[in-house]
Design a protein around this motif. Structure first.
Motif, PDB file in Angstrom:
ATOM      1  N   LEU B  32      -0.558  -8.670   9.267  1.00  0.00           N
ATOM      2  CA  LEU B  32      -0.190  -7.966   8.028  1.00  0.00           C
ATOM      3  C   LEU B  32       0.939  -6.998   8.356  1.00  0.00           C
ATOM      4  O   LEU B  32       0.879  -6.298   9.369  1.00  0.00           O
ATOM      5  CB  LEU B  32      -1.378  -7.168   7.478  1.00  0.00           C
ATOM      6  CG  LEU B  32      -2.648  -7.946   7.150  1.00  0.00           C
ATOM      7  CD1 LEU B  32      -3.726  -6.995   6.641  1.00  0.00           C
ATOM      8  CD2 LEU B  32      -2.385  -9.015   6.108  1.00  0.00           C
ATOM      9  N   ASN B  36       5.235  -3.163   4.852  1.00  0.00           N
ATOM     10  CA  ASN B  36       5.371  -3.815   3.540  1.00  0.00           C
ATOM     11  C   ASN B  36       4.113  -3.576   2.708  1.00  0.00           C
ATOM     12  O   ASN B  36       3.936  -4.171   1.647  1.00  0.00           O
ATOM     13  CB  ASN B  36       5.617  -5.316   3.721  1.00  0.00           C
ATOM     14  CG  ASN B  36       6.069  -5.956   2.433  1.00  0.00           C
ATOM     15  OD1 ASN B  36       6.858  -5.374   1.682  1.00  0.00           O
ATOM     16  ND2 ASN B  36       5.535  -7.147   2.127  1.00  0.00           N
ATOM     17  N   ASP B  38       1.166  -4.637   3.118  1.00  0.00           N
ATOM     18  CA  ASP B  38       0.316  -5.835   2.970  1.00  0.00           C
ATOM     19  C   ASP B  38      -1.165  -5.473   2.932  1.00  0.00           C
ATOM     20  O   ASP B  38      -1.975  -6.178   2.336  1.00  0.00           O
ATOM     21  CB  ASP B  38       0.530  -6.793   4.168  1.00  0.00           C
ATOM     22  CG  ASP B  38       1.872  -7.513   4.116  1.00  0.00           C
ATOM     23  OD1 ASP B  38       2.610  -7.339   3.127  1.00  0.00           O
ATOM     24  OD2 ASP B  38       2.181  -8.243   5.087  1.00  0.00           O
ATOM     25  N   GLN B  39      -1.520  -4.367   3.597  1.00  0.00           N
ATOM     26  CA  GLN B  39      -2.933  -3.981   3.714  1.00  0.00           C
ATOM     27  C   GLN B  39      -3.522  -3.456   2.404  1.00  0.00           C
ATOM     28  O   GLN B  39      -4.730  -3.240   2.316  1.00  0.00           O
ATOM     29  CB  GLN B  39      -3.127  -2.967   4.852  1.00  0.00           C
ATOM     30  CG  GLN B  39      -2.534  -1.587   4.606  1.00  0.00           C
ATOM     31  CD  GLN B  39      -1.044  -1.509   4.916  1.00  0.00           C
ATOM     32  OE1 GLN B  39      -0.348  -2.521   4.978  1.00  0.00           O
ATOM     33  NE2 GLN B  39      -0.535  -0.299   5.076  1.00  0.00           N
ATOM     34  N   HIS B  40      -2.671  -3.253   1.399  1.00  0.00           N
ATOM     35  CA  HIS B  40      -3.184  -2.809   0.093  1.00  0.00           C
ATOM     36  C   HIS B  40      -3.062  -3.906  -0.958  1.00  0.00           C
ATOM     37  O   HIS B  40      -3.248  -3.645  -2.152  1.00  0.00           O
ATOM     38  CB  HIS B  40      -2.423  -1.551  -0.366  1.00  0.00           C
ATOM     39  CG  HIS B  40      -2.370  -0.470   0.670  1.00  0.00           C
ATOM     40  ND1 HIS B  40      -1.224   0.188   1.016  1.00  0.00           N
ATOM     41  CD2 HIS B  40      -3.344   0.056   1.458  1.00  0.00           C
ATOM     42  CE1 HIS B  40      -1.477   1.062   1.975  1.00  0.00           C
ATOM     43  NE2 HIS B  40      -2.754   1.007   2.261  1.00  0.00           N
ATOM     44  N   SER B  41      -2.753  -5.118  -0.542  1.00  0.00           N
ATOM     45  CA  SER B  41      -2.621  -6.225  -1.510  1.00  0.00           C
ATOM     46  C   SER B  41      -3.992  -6.622  -2.038  1.00  0.00           C
ATOM     47  O   SER B  41      -5.000  -6.472  -1.337  1.00  0.00           O
ATOM     48  CB  SER B  41      -1.972  -7.429  -0.830  1.00  0.00           C
ATOM     49  OG  SER B  41      -2.885  -7.971   0.115  1.00  0.00           O
ATOM     50  N   PRO B  42      -4.051  -7.123  -3.273  1.00  0.00           N
ATOM     51  CA  PRO B  42      -5.352  -7.529  -3.840  1.00  0.00           C
ATOM     52  C   PRO B  42      -6.079  -8.539  -2.954  1.00  0.00           C
ATOM     53  O   PRO B  42      -7.310  -8.479  -2.821  1.00  0.00           O
ATOM     54  CB  PRO B  42      -4.976  -8.157  -5.189  1.00  0.00           C
ATOM     55  CG  PRO B  42      -3.623  -7.592  -5.537  1.00  0.00           C
ATOM     56  CD  PRO B  42      -2.930  -7.325  -4.229  1.00  0.00           C
ATOM     57  N   GLU B  43      -5.328  -9.438  -2.291  1.00  0.00           N
ATOM     58  CA  GLU B  43      -5.987 -10.450  -1.437  1.00  0.00           C
ATOM     59  C   GLU B  43      -6.692  -9.768  -0.260  1.00  0.00           C
ATOM     60  O   GLU B  43      -7.823 -10.091   0.062  1.00  0.00           O
ATOM     61  CB  GLU B  43      -4.967 -11.452  -0.857  1.00  0.00           C
ATOM     62  CG  GLU B  43      -4.160 -12.228  -1.889  1.00  0.00           C
ATOM     63  CD  GLU B  43      -3.081 -11.381  -2.562  1.00  0.00           C
ATOM     64  OE1 GLU B  43      -2.388 -10.631  -1.861  1.00  0.00           O
ATOM     65  OE2 GLU B  43      -2.972 -11.432  -3.819  1.00  0.00           O
ATOM     66  N   TYR B  44      -6.000  -8.803   0.357  1.00  0.00           N
ATOM     67  CA  TYR B  44      -6.605  -8.157   1.519  1.00  0.00           C
ATOM     68  C   TYR B  44      -7.740  -7.221   1.113  1.00  0.00           C
ATOM     69  O   TYR B  44      -8.720  -7.073   1.858  1.00  0.00           O
ATOM     70  CB  TYR B  44      -5.560  -7.402   2.358  1.00  0.00           C
ATOM     71  CG  TYR B  44      -6.170  -6.780   3.586  1.00  0.00           C
ATOM     72  CD1 TYR B  44      -6.696  -7.593   4.599  1.00  0.00           C
ATOM     73  CD2 TYR B  44      -6.264  -5.399   3.732  1.00  0.00           C
ATOM     74  CE1 TYR B  44      -7.287  -7.034   5.722  1.00  0.00           C
ATOM     75  CE2 TYR B  44      -6.853  -4.840   4.856  1.00  0.00           C
ATOM     76  CZ  TYR B  44      -7.371  -5.650   5.852  1.00  0.00           C
ATOM     77  OH  TYR B  44      -7.969  -5.100   6.955  1.00  0.00           O
ATOM     78  N   GLU B 128       9.451   0.719  -6.749  1.00  0.00           N
ATOM     79  CA  GLU B 128       8.570  -0.163  -5.974  1.00  0.00           C
ATOM     80  C   GLU B 128       7.685   0.687  -5.054  1.00  0.00           C
ATOM     81  O   GLU B 128       6.467   0.466  -4.963  1.00  0.00           O
ATOM     82  CB  GLU B 128       9.425  -1.125  -5.150  1.00  0.00           C
ATOM     83  CG  GLU B 128       8.593  -2.212  -4.463  1.00  0.00           C
ATOM     84  CD  GLU B 128       9.349  -2.878  -3.309  1.00  0.00           C
ATOM     85  OE1 GLU B 128      10.600  -2.826  -3.275  1.00  0.00           O
ATOM     86  OE2 GLU B 128       8.663  -3.431  -2.424  1.00  0.00           O
ATOM     87  N   LYS B 132       3.664   0.911  -4.869  1.00  0.00           N
ATOM     88  CA  LYS B 132       2.953   0.633  -3.615  1.00  0.00           C
ATOM     89  C   LYS B 132       1.988   1.785  -3.288  1.00  0.00           C
ATOM     90  O   LYS B 132       0.862   1.557  -2.858  1.00  0.00           O
ATOM     91  CB  LYS B 132       3.952   0.486  -2.450  1.00  0.00           C
ATOM     92  CG  LYS B 132       4.914  -0.682  -2.591  1.00  0.00           C
ATOM     93  CD  LYS B 132       4.309  -1.970  -2.084  1.00  0.00           C
ATOM     94  CE  LYS B 132       5.376  -3.046  -1.923  1.00  0.00           C
ATOM     95  NZ  LYS B 132       4.805  -4.378  -1.670  1.00  0.00           N
ATOM     96  N   ALA B 135      -1.098   1.816  -5.386  1.00  0.00           N
ATOM     97  CA  ALA B 135      -2.048   0.730  -5.094  1.00  0.00           C
ATOM     98  C   ALA B 135      -2.930   1.041  -3.885  1.00  0.00           C
ATOM     99  O   ALA B 135      -3.824   0.261  -3.556  1.00  0.00           O
ATOM    100  CB  ALA B 135      -1.288  -0.570  -4.861  1.00  0.00           C
TER     101      ALA B 135
END
Lengths: 255, 255
Positions: B32, B36, B38-44, B128, B132, B135
């Motif tokens: 991840l 970027n 990535d660790q706060h994305s809905p998938e993760y 953006e 971020k 989120a």
């Protein structure tokens, strides 16, 4: 030879006391009065140069940090095992101890220091207080004591701690909805750790822990309080602290 | 099935990576990009609702918190034991992990976030960035990211962190004067934990860790870097992070 240097049987001091009572170990108890700054005296700094309590002396070994002491006590002595055998439960035990030690307890502690510890030493002679603060070996502990004594925690700091305590109480209840004990189905050091923090919550006017809002946490508190080791640990108290536990008496069901 | 969600093989992500490489475990690596978010994305967040990395998935078990994950990995899998058998060494292992996790690493981390992490995301599109930050599930992580991104750490906060880092480097050296490894004579999770924090110190202009000032820490860093597991762990890096380790090459003695 096993000597424990401790304050009242709650918070960090309560953790190794309760673990040692669960294992029914004999130990020499050395009571230090936290509110008299006994933990920063030259004599005690020979035991623990950082001036924190508790400290355990086992033969020629000097051991500090309450959670690490509990792990040591369980590994080094016979008696009931206080760490689950299952790796997942053991992970969950450590997750909760870390959450308590790094997040839940420091927040609850700031509120407690602001409300109780600070006011109870504030009226000492100002010059004596100044000397006591200067004798604290760790600069960050000097800052914490000053903030407590002189009422210097900011509203933002207190609000953030209150938010964290509310969050802690909530995920604590969520976990106990799924498991009998914090780590799972096995009583562990995590329960001992957390009891020394959560026992007082039902008496806290913020009301995050109560029979209505957190029934699973209350059931866990009643179970913890009923353990003979808890009774023995709390009988070591020298102040009114032990009286705080009356709210942990399981209510009797009316006939 | 063993899956690790991680960023670069340093700091918290590096801890379980290095532990798993020491045990020579096969695992599925999910990289991840921390920068970027990535660790706060809905998938993760379906893997770890708190949005922190690393996370380990072992069959149906979801495990978080890097230090607790390392303890799990060592308890749940065969291979070389990474925890000393002696209770005193095991206590010292946990003392150091606690010191690193609660004191040394957060201070070094604040300085690192202020100097590197903040500036490296600061130039993204402001809208953006705002999205971020919103989120991020944990409010205290939102605050930390905001401070890093917008340069809001106060001079007092940075000075206190710098003081703690200097103190950490000093007691680290004192301990390594007496012992081959952090816990004593046995290599342990404490060394893995600390290596992921201290490896960068010799490159830090503050100069608290250097061949002149801290020869025992440097010797320990050379030994750590020479381990085949360290080489394998660092080869998983995708950015220039791994180049930071050139200063860990043991100097060759001139003929």
């Amino acid at each position: 030879m096993l000597k424990l240097y401790h304050w009242e049987p709650n918070a960090n001091s309560g953790k190794p006391i309760l673990a040692m009572e669960e294992k029914e170990l004999d130990f020499e108890s050395h009571y230090l009065d936290l509110l008299n700054f006994d933990q920063h005296s030259p004599e005690y700094l020979k035991i623990n140069p950082l001036g924190t309590i508790p400290a355990l002396v086992h033969d020629d070994r000097m051991l500090y940090e309450s959670t690490a002491i509990m792990e040591y006590v369980d590994a080094a002595f016979p008696g009931p095992q206080l760490r689950p055998s299952d790796p997942e439960e053991r992970w969950r035990m450590r997750w909760w101890m870390k959450f308590c030690d790094e997040y839940y307890a420091p927040s609850a502690s700031m509120l407690g220091w602001n409300a109780f510890i600070g006011p109870s030493v504030r009226d000492k002679d100002p010059e004596e207080l100044k000397r006591k603060i200067e004798a604290i070996p760790q600069p960050e502990r000097q800052v914490a004591w000053k903030k407590a004594i002189y009422g210097l925690f900011t509203p933002e700091e207190l609000a953030e701690s209150a938010r964290r305590v509310a969050f802690g109480a909530q995920i604590f209840e969520e976990n106990l909805k799924r498991h009998s004990w914090l780590a799972g189905e096995t009583f562990s050091l995590a329960d001992i750790n957390a009891f020394n923090l959560v026992y007082f919550m039902p008496a806290n006017p913020a009301g995050h822990v109560s029979p209505e809002k957190t029934p699973c946490t209350m059931e866990w508190l009643y179970k913890m309080y009923e353990r003979p080791a808890s009774k023995r640990a709390w009988s070591r108290g020298k102040t009114m602290t032990a009286d705080r536990l009356t709210h942990l008496q399981r209510p009797t069901v009316a006939a």
